[in-house]
Scaffold this active site. Structure first.
Site, PDB file in Angstrom:
ATOM      1  N   ASP A  28      23.428 -12.473  75.971  1.00 18.56           N
ATOM      2  CA  ASP A  28      22.417 -11.866  74.991  1.00 18.56           C
ATOM      3  C   ASP A  28      21.343 -13.044  74.793  1.00 18.56           C
ATOM      4  O   ASP A  28      21.905 -13.688  74.281  1.00 18.56           O
ATOM      5  CB  ASP A  28      22.956 -10.889  74.245  1.00 18.56           C
ATOM      6  N   ILE A  29      20.125 -12.748  75.116  1.00 14.47           N
ATOM      7  CA  ILE A  29      18.879 -13.768  74.660  1.00 14.47           C
ATOM      8  C   ILE A  29      18.591 -13.697  73.303  1.00 14.47           C
ATOM      9  O   ILE A  29      18.230 -14.619  72.807  1.00 14.47           O
ATOM     10  CB  ILE A  29      17.943 -13.795  75.540  1.00 14.47           C
ATOM     11  N   GLN A  79      18.071   1.992  71.934  1.00 13.32           N
ATOM     12  CA  GLN A  79      18.346   1.305  73.425  1.00 13.32           C
ATOM     13  C   GLN A  79      17.039   0.585  73.616  1.00 13.32           C
ATOM     14  O   GLN A  79      15.878   1.661  73.957  1.00 13.32           O
ATOM     15  CB  GLN A  79      18.765   2.399  74.268  1.00 13.32           C
ATOM     16  N   HIS A  85      24.523  -0.657  79.451  1.00 11.18           N
ATOM     17  CA  HIS A  85      25.230  -1.760  79.081  1.00 11.18           C
ATOM     18  C   HIS A  85      25.927  -1.778  77.955  1.00 11.18           C
ATOM     19  O   HIS A  85      25.637  -0.942  77.052  1.00 11.18           O
ATOM     20  CB  HIS A  85      24.351  -3.207  78.939  1.00 11.18           C
ATOM     21  N   PHE A  86      27.112  -2.710  77.649  1.00 13.81           N
ATOM     22  CA  PHE A  86      27.803  -2.694  76.680  1.00 13.81           C
ATOM     23  C   PHE A  86      27.571  -4.058  75.927  1.00 13.81           C
ATOM     24  O   PHE A  86      27.453  -5.025  76.718  1.00 13.81           O
ATOM     25  CB  PHE A  86      29.253  -2.440  76.892  1.00 13.81           C
ATOM     26  N   HIS A  87      27.509  -4.134  74.558  1.00 12.79           N
ATOM     27  CA  HIS A  87      27.328  -5.243  73.798  1.00 12.79           C
ATOM     28  C   HIS A  87      28.716  -5.575  73.373  1.00 12.79           C
ATOM     29  O   HIS A  87      29.447  -4.794  72.794  1.00 12.79           O
ATOM     30  CB  HIS A  87      26.604  -5.009  72.548  1.00 12.79           C
TER      31      HIS A  87
END
Ligand code: 5GP
Length: 138
Positions: free
Chosen positions: A33-34, A96, A102-104
């Site tokens: 993740d950026i 979101q 997507h999953f974190h």
């Protein structure tokens, strides 16, 4: 609502936009993740074009969870923590911000973590975490 083919994760899947990748298989990709909420924050996305969890096929959901399990273990090992948070936001109303499922995977607890999608992290630092996660994946 119809799926937006121009969202940033769709571009990553098509190879039109870079990411710091740690894992890929036929159905999923995992990358850093950026704007991480904790060091080692990794995202797992389905390659299927789906915006939210209910939009995703059962097979796609199973593939994502299989990858999430691998990433949770790898992130714990890589970051030297005993626990990790899995978070998945469904729809703008839930916060979101990228309309692709997507999953974190966030090392440690979400409680007290950095704010969501707020501050860009240094790319070299992210690459360093990615190397450790790749090593932990074996
Ligand atoms: P959401 O708010 O949709 O649950 O989470 C989207 C996540 O994607 C956020 O944590 C945000 O930091 C991350 N993100 C946004 N744009 C990019 C990007 O271009 N590349 C990567 N690797 N992560 C992104």
């Amino acid at each position: 609502m119809s799926y937006d083919n121009e969202n940033i994760f769709a571009k990553i899947i098509r190879g039109e936009f870079d990411c710091i990748k740690v894992y890929e298989d036929e159905n999923t990709i995992a990358f850093m993740d950026i704007m991480p909420q904790a060091d080692g924050h990794t995202l797992v996305i389905a390659k299927e074009s789906a915006e939210t969890l209910p939009d995703l096929s059962d097979a796609g959901a199973a593939a994502c969870i299989k990858t999430v399990k691998k990433i949770v273990e790898a992130v714990k090992t890589a970051m030297g923590v005993s626990a990790a948070t899995v978070m998945q936001l469904n729809g703008a109303g839930a916060g979101q911000s990228v309309p692709h499922i997507h999953f974190h995977v966030i090392p440690g607890s979400i409680l007290g973590a950095r704010p969501h999608a707020r501050e860009m992290e240094d790319q070299d630092k992210l690459k360093g975490f990615a190397e450790k996660i790749i090593t932990a994946l074996g």
